[in-house]
Write a protein that holds these residues in place. Structure first.
Motif, PDB file in Angstrom:
ATOM      1  N   PHE A  48       0.840  -1.201   0.000  1.00 24.65           N
ATOM      2  CA  PHE A  48       0.000   0.000   0.000  1.00 24.65           C
ATOM      3  C   PHE A  48       0.872   1.246   0.000  1.00 24.65           C
ATOM      4  CE2 PHE A  48      -2.853   3.249   1.334  1.00 24.65           C
ATOM      5  CZ  PHE A  48      -4.147   2.790   1.126  1.00 24.65           C
ATOM      6  N   ILE A  49       1.851   1.278   0.893  1.00 25.09           N
ATOM      7  CA  ILE A  49       2.721   2.446   1.022  1.00 25.09           C
ATOM      8  C   ILE A  49       3.552   2.648  -0.243  1.00 25.09           C
ATOM      9  CG2 ILE A  49       4.711   3.389   2.267  1.00 25.09           C
ATOM     10  CD1 ILE A  49       3.576   2.026   4.795  1.00 25.09           C
ATOM     11  N   GLU A  50       4.117   1.559  -0.769  1.00 28.85           N
ATOM     12  CA  GLU A  50       4.978   1.683  -1.946  1.00 28.85           C
ATOM     13  C   GLU A  50       4.190   2.182  -3.162  1.00 28.85           C
ATOM     14  OE1 GLU A  50       8.334  -0.791  -4.484  1.00 28.85           O
ATOM     15  OE2 GLU A  50       7.251  -1.777  -2.853  1.00 28.85           O
ATOM     16  N   SER A  51       3.056   1.571  -3.427  1.00 34.06           N
ATOM     17  CA  SER A  51       2.254   2.004  -4.571  1.00 34.06           C
ATOM     18  C   SER A  51       1.723   3.420  -4.376  1.00 34.06           C
ATOM     19  CB  SER A  51       1.074   1.040  -4.787  1.00 34.06           C
ATOM     20  OG  SER A  51       1.520  -0.218  -5.243  1.00 34.06           O
ATOM     21  N   MET A  52       1.364   3.747  -3.136  1.00 32.38           N
ATOM     22  CA  MET A  52       0.824   5.068  -2.841  1.00 32.38           C
ATOM     23  C   MET A  52       1.824   6.160  -3.214  1.00 32.38           C
ATOM     24  SD  MET A  52      -0.604   6.496   0.805  1.00 32.38           S
ATOM     25  CE  MET A  52       0.955   6.258   1.673  1.00 32.38           C
ATOM     26  N   PHE A  53       3.092   5.997  -2.833  1.00 29.24           N
ATOM     27  CA  PHE A  53       4.085   7.037  -3.108  1.00 29.24           C
ATOM     28  C   PHE A  53       4.587   6.983  -4.547  1.00 29.24           C
ATOM     29  CE2 PHE A  53       4.121   7.334   1.486  1.00 29.24           C
ATOM     30  CZ  PHE A  53       4.218   8.702   1.671  1.00 29.24           C
ATOM     31  N   ALA A  54       4.573   5.818  -5.168  1.00 25.48           N
ATOM     32  CA  ALA A  54       4.974   5.734  -6.572  1.00 25.48           C
ATOM     33  C   ALA A  54       3.976   6.494  -7.445  1.00 25.48           C
ATOM     34  CB  ALA A  54       5.056   4.271  -7.003  1.00 25.48           C
TER      35      ALA A  54
END
Length: 260
Positions: free
Chosen positions: A50-56
């Motif tokens: 969730f965090i990785e996709s959110m910031f990407a």
């Protein structure tokens, strides 16, 4: 765990009396720990994804107008603090943000990966979109290029364009409610946005309005989202969403009461 031990013990007792009870209880405890570890691991992977996709995606969105400004970079850093990321999560978020800014970033592939990791849960997808809207509109304004990108993100998540309108309306309402907020935010605009937040037309009955309100509150309850794997650091944003939904409902009820 106690239930698993007792259940396993009873099965063992039925097979081998007291020795069987001990063996069954031990097996029950072992299986419970394995299931618990797998569940924890699944939730941790979901939260990391969730965090990785959110910031990407945030990185790609900030570059929607052709350049990533210093203010947008500062906004991303502010998000680190808002979501209470630890040092390893911050490093992952920075790498993801930079990956999203790169010319060869595949937005559609990233969104598809996010869909797979979250099981396409509607509330998770809406929360993801809410983060993106908040990220590009800290000043209460979403610019045309950013709106176009947000619509693309919504479609990639399988959400209707109205979800973007709903979140932008929610953002305007929240910004206007702050000290020194939008002075040109009229009562008429506030009411129009309130209907958008609840996803209903002004012609709906009071019963339909209440039904829509309760459905949104249930879908977005922070405890329910946390139980599905939402990072605890995002609880504040989930709570903000429910407050804005409740506020929109109050605005409409007051307007109808005054008009009657």
């Amino acid at each position: 765990m106690l239930f698993a031990i007792i259940f396993g013990g009873l099965i063992g007792y039925a097979v081998g009396r007291f020795p069987g009870f001990l063996v069954g209880a031990a097996i029950g405890a072992f299986l419970f720990q394995r299931i618990k570890q797998r569940l924890i691991g699944k939730i941790q992977n979901l939260q990391a994804g969730f965090i990785e996709s959110m910031f990407a995606v945030m990185g790609a969105l900030c570059k929607a107008d052709g350049v990533v400004s210093r203010d947008e970079i500062q906004m991303a850093e502010t998000m680190f603090a808002r979501f209470r990321l630890n040092e390893s999560q911050k490093a992952m978020a920075r790498d993801a943000f930079n990956r999203g800014k790169s010319p060869d970033f595949d937005l559609d592939a990233e969104l598809n990966q996010f869909l797979q990791s979250t099981g396409r849960q509607p509330a998770f997808l809406q929360m993801f979109l809410q983060v993106q809207v908040s990220a590009v509109a800290a000043d209460g304004v979403v610019h045309p290029a950013e709106h176009e990108m947000l619509v693309r993100i919504a479609r990639g998540l399988g959400l209707p364009e109205s979800q973007v309108d709903q979140l932008e309306a929610m953002l305007r309402g929240a910004h206007a409610g702050q000290a020194g907020g939008s002075p040109n935010y009229s009562t008429g605009q506030q009411l129009e946005d309130a209907y958008k937040v609840l996803g209903v037309s002004p012609s709906v009955s009071d019963t339909e309005l209440k039904r829509a309100y309760r459905k949104l509150m249930s879908e977005n309850h922070p405890d329910k989202l946390a139980g599905r794997g939402m990072p605890e650091s995002m609880r504040e944003m989930a709570e903000e969403r429910t407050r804005e939904i409740s506020h929109a409902y109050d605005v409409i009820k007051e307007a109808r009461k005054t008009a009657s």
